[in-house]
Design an enzyme around this catalytic site. Structure first.
Site, PDB file in Angstrom:
ATOM      1  N   ASP A  85       0.872  -1.173   0.000  1.00 17.52           N
ATOM      2  CA  ASP A  85       0.000   0.000   0.000  1.00 17.52           C
ATOM      3  C   ASP A  85       0.910   1.224   0.000  1.00 17.52           C
ATOM      4  O   ASP A  85       1.527   1.550   1.017  1.00 17.52           O
ATOM      5  CB  ASP A  85      -0.889  -0.017   1.242  1.00 17.52           C
ATOM      6  CG  ASP A  85      -1.873   1.149   1.289  1.00 17.52           C
ATOM      7  OD1 ASP A  85      -1.706   2.101   0.494  1.00 17.52           O
ATOM      8  OD2 ASP A  85      -2.793   1.116   2.126  1.00 17.52           O
ATOM      9  N   SER A  87      -1.473  13.644 -15.025  1.00 22.61           N
ATOM     10  CA  SER A  87      -2.797  13.854 -15.617  1.00 22.61           C
ATOM     11  C   SER A  87      -2.821  15.229 -16.264  1.00 22.61           C
ATOM     12  O   SER A  87      -2.085  16.135 -15.853  1.00 22.61           O
ATOM     13  CB  SER A  87      -3.885  13.779 -14.543  1.00 22.61           C
ATOM     14  OG  SER A  87      -5.133  14.213 -15.059  1.00 22.61           O
ATOM     15  N   TYR A 125      -7.754  15.760  -6.119  1.00 22.40           N
ATOM     16  CA  TYR A 125      -7.070  15.036  -7.192  1.00 22.40           C
ATOM     17  C   TYR A 125      -6.234  15.972  -8.061  1.00 22.40           C
ATOM     18  O   TYR A 125      -5.045  15.741  -8.287  1.00 22.40           O
ATOM     19  CB  TYR A 125      -8.091  14.279  -8.048  1.00 22.40           C
ATOM     20  CG  TYR A 125      -7.441  13.445  -9.133  1.00 22.40           C
ATOM     21  CD1 TYR A 125      -6.826  12.232  -8.823  1.00 22.40           C
ATOM     22  CD2 TYR A 125      -7.447  13.854 -10.463  1.00 22.40           C
ATOM     23  CE1 TYR A 125      -6.223  11.463  -9.808  1.00 22.40           C
ATOM     24  CE2 TYR A 125      -6.853  13.092 -11.458  1.00 22.40           C
ATOM     25  CZ  TYR A 125      -6.249  11.895 -11.120  1.00 22.40           C
ATOM     26  OH  TYR A 125      -5.644  11.140 -12.103  1.00 22.40           O
TER      27      TYR A 125
END
Length: 250
Positions: A64, A145, A163
């Site tokens: 993780d 992104s 985000y």
């Protein structure tokens, strides 16, 4: 990609979407790939999509990346077992469609920062230790992104909470890494790959409905761009690569 054959790549968030596509394509390109994920059984399942003679080159490892202790535990083990890390793909990321002004989303905000920003930083730090130890040409790829460069200013779209800010951080971190790698005198490249909208599990079915008739990339489109970046000769570094579906308006 010949320069990477039989060398070791680590892909974070390898269980689905872009990470899964990259994992499979790197194995097919001749690399030994360690796929990190919380859902490690899904990485194991990717082997069925690989030629039988290459399935042994994919290794699923539970990690993780939002937990620094997991990263510190896993990366030295990879270095020892696989004779170093040559390529790191920082793909793991989370997105929550909720507003910053809501009072009950503190945990969501922390999860985004811990995964998208701190996880990327700590994975790169630990991989860099291995890369410099073995003194081979190496490459770090951050899956960024388009919203890490320009905010989507459309009030009809749902808010993506932290985000976009987390991806703006990745854009800055990429340049910081580039400068630090140069100062280190080690041959470590870094590239930010910034896709537009991609059809993956990162977006819920409800989110897809709210985004209407937008065109989407497939995860495999992004993976092929990553292979292109990795395939450049040693003297060429692609710092930023943006890939959008045809017709995307933002």
């Amino acid at each position: 990609m010949d320069q990477w054959k039989n060398r070791t790549a680590v892909v974070t968030g390898a269980s689905s979407g872009i990470g899964a596509a990259i994992t499979k394509d790197l194995v097919k390109a001749g690399m030994i790939v360690i796929g990190l994920a919380r859902r490690v059984e899904r990485v194991e399942a990717l082997k069925k999509d690989l030629p039988p003679n290459l399935q042994g080159n994919l290794h699923a490892v539970k990690c993780d990346v939002s937990k620094e202790e997991d990263i510190i535990r896993v990366f030295p083990w990879i270095d020892s077992k696989f004779n170093g890390i040559d390529v790191l793909i920082n793909n793991a990321g989370v997105l929550h469609l909720t507003e910053l002004i809501k009072a009950d989303n503190s945990e969501l905000i922390r999860e985004i920062i811990d995964t998208n920003v701190l996880g990327l930083v700590f994975c790169t730090r630990e991989a860099y230790k291995s890369m410099t130890k073995h003194e081979r040409n190496s490459h770090v790829v951050h899956i960024n992104s388009v919203v890490g460069h320009n905010l989507i200013t459309n009030l009809e779209f749902p808010s993506s909470n932290m985000y976009a800010p987390s991806k703006f951080a990745v854009t800055a971190i990429t340049e910081i890494h580039r400068q630090e790698f140069i100062r280190s005198k080690h041959h470590v490249k870094v590239t930010s790959v910034s896709p537009g909208a991609v059809k993956t599990e990162l977006l819920s079915e409800e989110a897809f409905k709210q985004m209407g008739d937008l065109p989407f990339l497939e995860a495999e489109d992004v993976s092929q761009s990553v292979l292109h970046v990795l395939g450049t000769p040693p003297h060429v570094q692609i710092h930023e690569l943006t890939i959008k579906p045809f017709g995307e308006f933002f």
